[in-house]
Design an enzyme around this catalytic site. Structure first.
Site, mmCIF file in Angstrom:
data_model
loop_
_atom_site.group_PDB
_atom_site.id
_atom_site.type_symbol
_atom_site.label_atom_id
_atom_site.label_comp_id
_atom_site.label_asym_id
_atom_site.label_seq_id
_atom_site.Cartn_x
_atom_site.Cartn_y
_atom_site.Cartn_z
ATOM 1 C CE LYS A 1 -4.775 9.175 0.627
ATOM 2 N NZ LYS A 1 -5.503 9.538 1.834
ATOM 3 C CG ASP B 1 -1.677 1.272 1.422
ATOM 4 O OD1 ASP B 1 -1.624 2.135 0.523
ATOM 5 O OD2 ASP B 1 -2.340 1.423 2.461
#
Lengths: 147, 416
Positions: free
Chosen positions: B233, B207
């Site tokens: 992000k 991740d």
């Protein structure tokens, strides 16, 4: 926005020295409330007699608003009938959500009105209602079981 | 102390900042945005790329023989190639576009893990994981009979990576590991974990949603089997995510979504699948999202990821040093190879109340459990306040933030 509107003295007092903290032995109603977004939690234990809240205590962890709200709530619902508690829930929840601010159901002199300022902080409304939502669920369950 | 006394930055932060319309809005003039681990702001270059798609060549990809559609398809596939180069993937078709990192991780859970895992197998995760890299594996374990194992953290939040030796065995078929904690900022030595898990024949899904915006990733060098991250992000739009997978693993995986575009041939009772990557991209995709992501990568590369990392590291070191001077304030995991993320608490003061105070001074700070309840439980706290920096943040902002921390301590002094 003035922070003092939110963090009123009464709220700070209840946060520092909460009333009715703990767990009742042999309660009639046990209910837990959680706010999954922030991890705040509350556990209410209540003793009922003839449709009246005879005693109530709470434990939990969370922000000043959620814990003070639980403390003030326990003081207010003791001795009230199930119907009175439900009415109070509607009035309190209406107040913190900022509904109909010109026609308040809760008088200024009432400690509960210290939470009026919460309505200006939408993300904090759920904090003020954490204990109340748990109470509502507990009362509804109690009514259902009695039927 | 003003910005003039602060360490030198490695690129013109004010020039970069002027590319972000959100900071130019009159009502945001004093905004300090420190919630970057949750989502970053978008530069005008990204917004323009999306607007140009809508205004100039909006059409569906891969379907039609006319110029608009060719341009849309070219933009979409070009961004795929950019992503592949950005993370060092060998082939563009190893890049699958999803709705976000959560969906990417779920694709691996549904398409690979549920197909290949069985009772007795083990899935290894860390206690640092965001719920998005934990809950899919809990569900996978339930459905396949596999067992979930945890690489623990200590009460300070440090990952006990030495425990790998005892936790990894020939039963370990899959490890799902964060590259950097969204709560504590801790960077994880995923290479070491990948080597250990590969040595017993298992696979690793990483991740990378917090790591990719801040440091260079090379999936080939890491030898990661799957790697997931999100566009929003790293200056891109919301609703676009990436799943990298090694070619042969993606080939072996089943599609997760079925419908248009992901097929080769359709018969009455069965169909065959399109080649990679389209096998995993059923239905009309988030084309403006992909094009915006491409523009975000351009923006990051133009400044230079290494320079962005250096700037964010300097900001973090500066903030850590200032915060550590404040009594009553506890920083979690201050000494670690880290992302520009700092989690802290103030004695007796709930992070929500702190965040409301910061908000009253126009500083966006996150408070809560940050979708990492395992971390909170291990630290023995319900929540933390969290700040995280990105390329547009400044030393002057940190100075003001530190000042406001002092004001908050004063304001709440009666109850701490």
């Amino acid at each position: 926005m003035d922070l003092d509107e939110l963090y009123q003295e009464i709220i700070l007092e209840h946060y520092k020295q909460p009333k009715n903290q703990g767990e009742l032995p042999e309660p009639d109603v046990v209910i837990e409330g959680r706010n999954p977004f922030c991890g705040d939690q509350i556990k209410l234990t209540m003793r009922m007699r003839n449709g009246v809240v005879e005693d109530v205590k709470f434990t939990g962890s969370g922000c000043a608003i959620s814990q003070a709200s639980a403390s003030v709530m326990t003081e207010h619902i003791k001795g009230k009938t199930v119907e009175e508690v439900q009415k109070l829930f509607r009035e309190f929840s209406g107040m913190v959500k900022g509904e109909d601010p010109l026609h308040p159901h809760i008088p200024e002199t009432d400690e509960l009105s210290a939470f009026k300022g919460v309505s200006a902080y939408p993300t904090r409304v759920k904090c003020a209602l954490l204990a109340w939502n748990a109470l509502k669920e507990g009362i509804e369950r109690e009514i259902k079981e009695k039927k | 102390m003003g910005a003039g006394d602060s360490p030198q930055t490695v690129f013109d932060v004010e020039a970069v900042r002027s590319c972000f319309p959100i900071f130019q809005q009159p009502e945001n003039r004093n905004l300090i945005y420190f919630d970057n681990p949750a989502t970053t702001q978008r530069p005008v270059q990204v917004l323009d790329a999306i607007r140009r798609f809508h205004e100039e060549y909006n059409s569906n990809t891969h379907r039609s023989a006319y110029k608009l559609a060719e341009k849309a398809t070219a933009g979409y596939e070009c961004a795929r190639l950019q992503v592949a180069q950005f993370i060092g993937a060998r082939h563009a078709h190893e890049i699958i576009f999803t709705a976000g990192a959560t969906q990417s991780l779920n694709f691996v859970a549904y398409g690979w893990a549920r197909k290949f895992l069985k009772a007795g197998d083990e899935i290894l995760v860390t206690e640092l994981e965001h719920h998005s890299n934990l809950v899919p594996w809990q569900e996978t374990a339930k459905r396949t009979g596999a067992t979930l194992k945890f690489l623990p953290i200590d009460s300070e939040g440090r990952l006990l990576i030495e425990d790998l030796e005892t936790l990894v065995s020939e039963r370990t078929r899959l490890a799902a590991i964060t590259h950097a904690s969204n709560v504590l900022g801790t960077r994880v030595d995923v290479k070491r974990i990948i080597e250990a898990v590969h040595a017993v024949g298992g696979l690793v899904v990483v991740d990378g949603v917090q790591y990719v915006p801040h440091a260079r990733v090379n999936v080939e060098e890491l030898d990661a089997d799957f790697y997931a991250f999100s566009g929003h992000k790293m200056l891109g739009p919301m609703g676009i995510g990436i799943l990298y997978g090694k070619e042969q693993l993606l080939e072996a995986m089943d599609p997760v979504m079925f419908g248009g575009s992901m097929i080769d041939q359709v018969h009455h009772h069965y169909s065959t699948w399109a080649k990679l990557p389209w096998k995993f991209e059923a239905g009309t995709q988030n084309i403006p999202g992909v094009i915006g992501l491409g523009a975000a990568i351009d923006f990051l590369e133009q400044i230079g990821l290494d320079k962005i990392e250096a700037h964010c590291r300097a900001l973090t070191d500066y903030a850590l040093q200032k915060l550590q001077e404040i009594e009553l304030l506890k920083i979690y995991c201050p000494d670690t190879e880290r992302n520009p993320v700092i989690s802290f608490t103030v004695r007796n003061l709930h992070p929500h109340d702190l965040a409301t105070f910061f908000d009253s001074r126009n500083i966006a700070v996150r408070s809560g459990h940050h979708c990492a309840q395992l971390v909170m439980r291990k630290l023995g706290i319900p929540a933390t306040a969290r700040i995280g920096f990105y390329l547009y943040n400044t030393f002057a902002e940190i100075d003001r933030f530190i000042d406001v921390v002092g004001q908050a301590l004063g304001y709440f002094a009666r109850w701490i």
